[in-house]
Design an enzyme around this catalytic site. Structure first.
Site, short mmCIF file in Angstrom:
data_model
loop_
_atom_site.label_atom_id
_atom_site.label_comp_id
_atom_site.label_asym_id
_atom_site.label_seq_id
_atom_site.Cartn_x
_atom_site.Cartn_y
_atom_site.Cartn_z
N HIS A 139 -2.78 -10.95 0.28
CA HIS A 139 -2.84 -9.72 0.61
C HIS A 139 -1.29 -8.50 0.19
O HIS A 139 0.24 -9.35 0.44
CB HIS A 139 -3.83 -9.20 1.41
N HIS A 169 1.07 -5.15 1.38
CA HIS A 169 1.01 -4.11 1.81
C HIS A 169 1.38 -3.01 0.85
O HIS A 169 2.54 -3.64 0.31
CB HIS A 169 1.61 -4.71 3.26
P1 AMP Z 1 -0.01 -9.88 7.47
O1 AMP Z 1 0.65 -10.59 9.06
O2 AMP Z 1 0.72 -9.91 6.09
O3 AMP Z 1 -1.15 -11.48 7.20
O4 AMP Z 1 -0.69 -9.09 7.91
C1 AMP Z 1 -2.59 -8.46 8.08
C2 AMP Z 1 -2.50 -7.15 8.27
O5 AMP Z 1 -4.08 -7.40 8.48
C3 AMP Z 1 -2.29 -6.67 9.62
O6 AMP Z 1 -1.35 -5.31 8.98
C4 AMP Z 1 -3.48 -6.48 10.55
O7 AMP Z 1 -3.15 -5.04 10.92
C5 AMP Z 1 -4.29 -6.37 8.86
N1 AMP Z 1 -5.60 -6.24 9.70
C6 AMP Z 1 -6.32 -7.41 10.30
N2 AMP Z 1 -7.44 -7.46 10.49
C7 AMP Z 1 -8.09 -6.35 10.04
C8 AMP Z 1 -9.14 -5.56 9.46
N3 AMP Z 1 -9.54 -5.65 10.38
N4 AMP Z 1 -8.85 -4.95 9.31
C9 AMP Z 1 -7.68 -3.73 8.09
N5 AMP Z 1 -6.87 -4.29 8.67
C10 AMP Z 1 -6.62 -5.61 9.57
#
Ligand code: AMP
Length: 133
Positions: free
Chosen positions: A98, A100
């Protein structure tokens, strides 16, 4: 076990969806670093950018560019931060590719990166050799 993003893609848990096609979706991050913080998520699960095909990465970044444009137009963002956390050592929490996209303003006071460091004598050339493509 499914990642939280697979469950979102399959509609098993809710999300605020901004975009969807065959390759990726874009949703709002549930714990935003700034309001509007968006995640562009691959539909197929690749743990990091290393496993993903070039065409998937290129497509996802084309969506990132559109989101950047929307943030500038609709949120009056003055800029964006665009990044990927690859592997837990980098802070990756969800092992599913993903990107950001975070809207930024000159006065928002956010900071995502540590202060710069210095290379020792000759070290920069060594790193340059190791990382040369
Ligand atoms: P990363 O640390 O790059 O793996 O980012 C994961 C991101 O996913 C974090 O910014 C979380 O806030 C986001 N996240 C986790 N669960 C959800 C969810 N159910 N809906 C939207 N974002 C989420």
């Amino acid at each position: 076990m499914s990642t939280v993003f697979e469950m979102i893609i399959e509609g098993k848990i809710p999300s605020t969806k901004l975009y969807e096609d065959d390759v990726c979706i874009a949703i709002l991050d549930i714990a935003p670093k700034a309001k509007g913080h968006t995640l562009v998520i691959s539909k197929k699960v690749y743990p990091t950018i290393s496993e993903a095909p070039d065409e998937v990465i290129a497509h996802m970044f084309s969506i990132v560019r559109k989101i950047d444009g929307k943030m500038r137009k609709e949120l009056k963002a003055e800029g964006t931060n665009v990044f990927i956390n690859n592997s837990p050592a980098s802070g990756q929490e969800v092992p599913h590719l993903h990107i950001h996209v975070i809207p930024r303003y000159s006065s928002d006071g956010l900071s995502f990166f540590p202060p710069s460091m210095d290379y020792g004598d000759g070290e920069m050339a060594e790193y340059g050799k190791k990382l040369c493509l």
